[in-house]
Design a protein around this motif. Structure first.
Motif, PDB file in Angstrom:
ATOM      1  N   THR A 151       0.852  -1.186   0.000  1.00 17.06           N
ATOM      2  CA  THR A 151       0.000   0.000   0.000  1.00 17.06           C
ATOM      3  C   THR A 151       0.886   1.234   0.000  1.00 17.06           C
ATOM      4  O   THR A 151       1.590   1.501   0.977  1.00 17.06           O
ATOM      5  N   ASP A 152       0.879   1.950  -1.118  1.00 12.87           N
ATOM      6  CA  ASP A 152       1.573   3.231  -1.204  1.00 12.87           C
ATOM      7  C   ASP A 152       0.557   4.343  -1.026  1.00 12.87           C
ATOM      8  O   ASP A 152      -0.553   4.276  -1.564  1.00 12.87           O
ATOM      9  N   TYR A 153       0.926   5.368  -0.275  1.00 19.51           N
ATOM     10  CA  TYR A 153       0.042   6.522  -0.072  1.00 19.51           C
ATOM     11  C   TYR A 153       0.467   7.616  -1.052  1.00 19.51           C
ATOM     12  O   TYR A 153       1.454   8.332  -0.824  1.00 19.51           O
ATOM     13  N   VAL A 154      -0.266   7.700  -2.160  1.00 19.52           N
ATOM     14  CA  VAL A 154       0.155   8.526  -3.282  1.00 19.52           C
ATOM     15  C   VAL A 154      -1.080   8.991  -4.049  1.00 19.52           C
ATOM     16  O   VAL A 154      -2.038   8.238  -4.208  1.00 19.52           O
ATOM     17  N   SER A 155      -1.060  10.245  -4.503  1.00 20.50           N
ATOM     18  CA  SER A 155      -2.236  10.803  -5.169  1.00 20.50           C
ATOM     19  C   SER A 155      -1.950  11.491  -6.498  1.00 20.50           C
ATOM     20  O   SER A 155      -2.869  11.689  -7.297  1.00 20.50           O
ATOM     21  N   THR A 156      -0.701  11.857  -6.768  1.00 19.24           N
ATOM     22  CA  THR A 156      -0.362  12.470  -8.050  1.00 19.24           C
ATOM     23  C   THR A 156      -0.415  11.413  -9.143  1.00 19.24           C
ATOM     24  O   THR A 156       0.221  10.358  -9.001  1.00 19.24           O
ATOM     25  N   PRO A 157      -1.157  11.646 -10.233  1.00 20.31           N
ATOM     26  CA  PRO A 157      -1.330  10.613 -11.267  1.00 20.31           C
ATOM     27  C   PRO A 157      -0.031   9.986 -11.770  1.00 20.31           C
ATOM     28  O   PRO A 157       0.055   8.755 -11.898  1.00 20.31           O
ATOM     29  N   SER A 158       0.972  10.780 -12.044  1.00 20.54           N
ATOM     30  CA  SER A 158       2.224  10.212 -12.554  1.00 20.54           C
ATOM     31  C   SER A 158       2.911   9.331 -11.512  1.00 20.54           C
ATOM     32  O   SER A 158       3.520   8.300 -11.843  1.00 20.54           O
ATOM     33  N   LYS A 159       2.794   9.719 -10.243  1.00 24.62           N
ATOM     34  CA  LYS A 159       3.386   8.921  -9.166  1.00 24.62           C
ATOM     35  C   LYS A 159       2.597   7.637  -8.942  1.00 24.62           C
ATOM     36  O   LYS A 159       3.170   6.591  -8.604  1.00 24.62           O
ATOM     37  N   ILE A 160       1.284   7.707  -9.112  1.00 19.45           N
ATOM     38  CA  ILE A 160       0.453   6.504  -9.013  1.00 19.45           C
ATOM     39  C   ILE A 160       0.904   5.490 -10.062  1.00 19.45           C
ATOM     40  O   ILE A 160       1.060   4.291  -9.776  1.00 19.45           O
ATOM     41  N   THR A 161       1.116   5.962 -11.282  1.00 18.51           N
ATOM     42  CA  THR A 161       1.591   5.078 -12.353  1.00 18.51           C
ATOM     43  C   THR A 161       2.929   4.458 -11.988  1.00 18.51           C
ATOM     44  O   THR A 161       3.140   3.249 -12.161  1.00 18.51           O
ATOM     45  N   THR A 162       3.839   5.278 -11.469  1.00 16.92           N
ATOM     46  CA  THR A 162       5.149   4.769 -11.050  1.00 16.92           C
ATOM     47  C   THR A 162       5.009   3.713  -9.965  1.00 16.92           C
ATOM     48  O   THR A 162       5.686   2.667  -9.996  1.00 16.92           O
ATOM     49  N   SER A 163       4.141   3.961  -8.997  1.00 17.91           N
ATOM     50  CA  SER A 163       3.928   3.010  -7.911  1.00 17.91           C
ATOM     51  C   SER A 163       3.477   1.656  -8.456  1.00 17.91           C
ATOM     52  O   SER A 163       4.046   0.613  -8.113  1.00 17.91           O
ATOM     53  N   TYR A 164       2.473   1.673  -9.300  1.00 18.51           N
ATOM     54  CA  TYR A 164       1.957   0.409  -9.836  1.00 18.51           C
ATOM     55  C   TYR A 164       3.000  -0.295 -10.702  1.00 18.51           C
ATOM     56  O   TYR A 164       3.203  -1.514 -10.585  1.00 18.51           O
TER      57      TYR A 164
END
Length: 325
Positions: free
Chosen positions: A129-142
């Motif tokens: 579970t990453d706590y992230v909300s910026t779209p580009s960072k969400i993509t990086t997380s996944y």
């Protein structure tokens, strides 16, 4: 501990508890192996649950150092512990360790992954579970979690109280019966935005997540086995697994087991309040009374979860050993 003041507080608490009156096996602090105490606790929960349902998932969150015998990155795998669990949950692996929506320091990522991979290589699923909300960072997380062989969830709120507007990553219509089959999951343990259990059920059943982590209660009322059965239906006709959150390293003053008398005089096994989460108190998790509440009594928390028809349990505050160490 993230600051010297808190570390000093811990030392004072532990030091004051280390006296002749505390040398019983249920409440002593003293010279204990706090990591092994937690391993034994989780193993006991696993054995009890799997005696009822052999396919029941046991998923400890954080406290990943327990996967080695000495809690060291290059240590030998803690085989009995690894065999007792089905997955490891890990918060803040790539985002959120210091601040939400902020990348976790590279050295921390490397440290955590060294342990997570020990568990993964032993056959366990890794749920990040990453706590992230910026779209580009969400993509990086996944993308980066997938590259490591982990299933991940980009949580837009640390309160875990919302369903993301976007569709689940790797959305599918499969019938999911095991964690190894899941391609995504939803972590929704705070139902504060839902006016009723049915509203919560309707919202979840409109999604196609392969796994759901949720609470046993909504406004102090348990979800029934019939309601959990509804929640296992994905909108596209597939099936999901439903897992129940349970904190085992802290006592929560809003839970059914909390005795009103504890508000003025707490049992000796209840320690300091968590400064980040008011109403949550560290516990001596090896204590017989606490373990009775969690899984050893006939009306234990675990027994309620099993009776409600959940597919597994998500164990939080596994890293409580850090407080006592």
């Amino acid at each position: 501990m993230k600051n010297a003041a808190m570390a000093l507080l811990v030392l004072l608490i532990v030091g004051c508890s280390n006296n002749d009156d505390d040398k019983d096996t249920s409440g002593a602090v003293g010279d204990r192996d706090f990591k092994q105490d937690m391993r034994d606790f989780v193993i006991g929960i696993s054995q009890t649950a799997k005696a009822v349902d052999a396919d029941f998932f046991i998923i400890p969150q954080n406290g990943i150092e327990l996967v080695t015998t000495k809690g060291e990155e290059d240590g030998a795998p803690a085989t009995a512990y690894l065999n007792a669990i089905d997955a490891n949950g890990q918060e803040d692996l790539l985002f959120g360790y210091d601040n939400d929506d902020q990348a976790t320091p590279a050295e921390t990522v490397s440290y955590l992954k060294s342990y997570l991979d020990i568990s993964k290589n032993s056959g366990n699923t890794i749920l990040v579970t990453d706590y992230v909300s910026t779209p580009s960072k969400i993509t990086t997380s996944y993308q980066n979690n997938a590259a490591s062989g982990y299933i991940s969830y980009a949580a837009p709120e640390r309160a875990l109280n919302v369903i993301p507007a976007s569709a689940p990553r790797n959305e599918n219509a499969d019938v999911i019966t095991s964690l190894s089959q899941a391609k995504n999951f939803l972590y929704l343990i705070n139902p504060e935005n839902y006016s009723s259990k049915q509203a919560f059920i309707n919202a979840v059943c409109a999604t196609n997540y392969d796994a759901l982590i949720m609470d046993l209660y909504l406004e102090d009322v348990t979800f029934t086995a019939a309601e959990i059965a509804q929640l296992k239906n994905k909108a596209n006709g597939g099936k999901r697994v439903v897992i129940c959150y349970m904190s085992i390293g802290e006592a929560e003053d809003y839970r059914y087991y909390w005795d009103a008398s504890w508000n003025s005089t707490k049992p000796s096994w209840i320690a300091a309040e968590n400064p980040d989460w008011p109403g949550n108190y560290k516990v001596q998790y090896w204590n017989a009374d606490w373990q009775g509440i969690v899984y050893k009594n006939s009306d234990s928390y675990l027994s309620k979860i099993l009776a409600a028809g959940f597919d597994g349990v998500y164990l939080d505050i596994i890293d409580a050993f850090e407080y006592f160490e």
